[in-house]
Design a protein around this motif. Structure first.
Motif, PDB file in Angstrom:
ATOM      1  N   LEU A  72       3.615 -19.469 -13.092  1.00 35.56           N
ATOM      2  CA  LEU A  72       4.269 -18.203 -12.752  1.00 35.56           C
ATOM      3  C   LEU A  72       3.543 -17.040 -13.415  1.00 35.56           C
ATOM      4  O   LEU A  72       3.267 -16.027 -12.778  1.00 35.56           O
ATOM      5  N   GLU A 117       5.318 -17.796  -2.854  1.00 29.68           N
ATOM      6  CA  GLU A 117       6.125 -16.672  -3.309  1.00 29.68           C
ATOM      7  C   GLU A 117       7.579 -17.064  -3.535  1.00 29.68           C
ATOM      8  O   GLU A 117       8.194 -16.654  -4.520  1.00 29.68           O
ATOM      9  N   MET A 158      13.792 -14.488 -16.125  1.00 30.19           N
ATOM     10  CA  MET A 158      14.247 -13.167 -16.527  1.00 30.19           C
ATOM     11  C   MET A 158      15.723 -13.125 -16.906  1.00 30.19           C
ATOM     12  O   MET A 158      16.234 -12.078 -17.303  1.00 30.19           O
ATOM     13  N   LEU A 160      11.088 -16.812 -11.414  1.00 32.99           N
ATOM     14  CA  LEU A 160      11.236 -15.523 -12.087  1.00 32.99           C
ATOM     15  C   LEU A 160      12.705 -15.171 -12.280  1.00 32.99           C
ATOM     16  O   LEU A 160      13.090 -14.591 -13.296  1.00 32.99           O
ATOM     17  N   ASP A 161      13.517 -15.545 -11.296  1.00 38.38           N
ATOM     18  CA  ASP A 161      14.949 -15.254 -11.388  1.00 38.38           C
ATOM     19  C   ASP A 161      15.540 -15.942 -12.611  1.00 38.38           C
ATOM     20  O   ASP A 161      16.370 -15.370 -13.321  1.00 38.38           O
ATOM     21  N   ARG A 194       7.878 -18.738  -6.798  1.00 39.41           N
ATOM     22  CA  ARG A 194       7.695 -17.791  -7.900  1.00 39.41           C
ATOM     23  C   ARG A 194       8.924 -16.913  -8.081  1.00 39.41           C
ATOM     24  O   ARG A 194       9.336 -16.617  -9.195  1.00 39.41           O
ATOM     25  N   LEU A 195       9.526 -16.500  -6.986  1.00 45.87           N
ATOM     26  CA  LEU A 195      10.732 -15.678  -7.092  1.00 45.87           C
ATOM     27  C   LEU A 195      11.868 -16.452  -7.747  1.00 45.87           C
ATOM     28  O   LEU A 195      12.598 -15.908  -8.586  1.00 45.87           O
TER      29      LEU A 195
END
Lengths: 214, 183
Positions: free
Chosen positions: A34, A41, A52, A48-49, A44-45
């Motif tokens: 990542l 994508e 974060m 990332l969710d 990765r989203l």
């Protein structure tokens, strides 16, 4: 409470939240991918969710991201800037080329309303390389100190206005090692942005240079 | 017997030191401590020393080899910490200590915690494509970095972020949280 205050309070609370177990956390290798921007994508989203919203994963991500970014700056790796990643719209890029050295003021966008000035009123005064210089690697980029600056953001743009190299530093000098992203005989422009205490980004006027022929 | 780091050639040590400096400068932006970086770079030195028989090849590869070793070392460090169930690294503790020193008191802590819970609940209700962008923005990442990480153009990043924040403000408004409202 404005948005900036909400961000600050959110960051404070996020930093103090530690998961009781890491069972739901992605594997370190996934976080590394990542950080490097690899993978589909959608994946990765999703990663990332989670990252974060998890303080532990986020620290790991930041460490891996620091390793990757340093690799890009040192020339140890190359992140292909995806097509379309342009922080200077093409039409505006042409205007930039014409305006270099003329001290033209222009707006970069509605949201931040960054104002760019040339000459004595520039937020950042570039020292070297100067307009028209032909440079070789390692290339040394220097600029004047800005009082109150937290850090500086160096960007090198190609003729199309695409950012082909960027780096962030607390220094007023940055050395760029040889990299395939900056090609011999080609013309580029560079500028430096500075973020003050209000977090607004103010950039210098762009200055053109050329990479020496091989 | 000399310690491993002293065995590196001068040129390679220079490359490692230069790379470490770059990592620290980037790490500073994310409020990572030098301890994390030092631990990774020490592992890098050890791995390079172990491979010293191939020093000619290593020196020829240079920055790219150092980067690959550093990336592998960082991943392994994270794995070891998880396996040992070590507490989060010093930076989080430093941040927490800093927050405590800045925070007026337990009431503010409770307020931040409650706000976080409400914001987190509101984020869960916005479209999935916008959630990570909003989370990164709230966590303090610049828009440019968000776009670079996701491989998005500046325009796409800006649009999704603005729409996501608009969604978030709408959800928070439904909860009675907003500018001029409950903090």
């Amino acid at each position: 409470m404005n948005e900036e205050q909400m961000r600050l309070r959110y960051q404070e609370a996020l930093a103090m939240r530690r998961p009781a177990t890491r069972d739901a956390c992605p594997e370190p290798a996934e976080i590394a991918s990542l950080a490097a921007g690899d993978g589909p994508e959608a994946r990765r989203l999703a990663l990332l969710d989670h990252v974060m919203s998890c303080a532990a994963c986020r620290r790991e991500f930041d460490l891996l991201r620091a390793v990757d970014e340093a690799g890009e700056v040192s020339g140890g790796t190359q992140r292909t800037h995806p097509a379309g990643r342009s922080f200077v719209p093409t039409a505006l890029a042409a205007s930039v080329a014409l305006a270099v050295g003329a001290g033209v003021v222009f707006n970069m966008g509605r949201e931040e309303s960054d104002v760019f000035r040339g000459g004595a009123d520039a937020a950042v005064l570039l020292v070297a390389p100067t307009q028209g210089d032909v440079i070789d690697f390692p290339a040394r980029f220097t600029w004047r100190t800005v009082a109150g600056a937290r850090n500086y953001e160096l960007e090198i743009l190609d003729a199309g206005g695409n950012v082909v190299f960027d780096a962030e530093t607390a220094d007023t000098v940055h050395v760029v090692a040889a990299t395939a992203l900056l090609r011999p005989g080609r013309d580029y422009q560079w500028w430096v942005g500075v973020r003050g205490a209000d977090s607004r980004l103010r950039r210098s006027a762009p200055t053109g240079f050329r990479i020496t022929e091989e | 017997m000399p310690s491993p780091p002293q065995q590196l050639s001068a040129a390679l040590e220079s490359a490692v030191a230069n790379y470490a400096g770059m990592v620290r400068r980037v790490a500073w932006r994310h409020r990572l401590s030098d301890a994390d970086v030092d631990e990774v770079m020490q592992e890098v030195r050890i791995r390079l020393w172990r491979a010293r028989d191939d020093s000619e090849q290593i020196a020829a590869v240079g920055a790219s080899y150092v980067y690959r070793v550093a990336r592998s070392a960082a991943v392994d460090l994270i794995r070891r910490r998880r396996s040992a169930r070590a507490d989060v690294s010093a930076p989080l503790q430093d941040v927490a200590a800093e927050i405590v020193s800045r925070t007026p008191g337990p009431d503010a802590d409770a307020a931040s915690s409650e706000l976080f819970a409400r914001v987190a609940a509101a984020i869960e209700k916005i479209p999935a494509s916008r959630r990570p962008v909003v989370r990164m923005h709230l966590a303090g990442y610049p828009r440019e970095e968000i776009g670079a990480l996701l491989g998005w153009s500046e325009a796409k990043t800006r649009n999704l972020l603005y729409r996501g924040l608009a969604d978030l403000r709408s959800r928070l408004g439904d909860m009675g949280i907003g500018s001029g409202g409950e903090a």
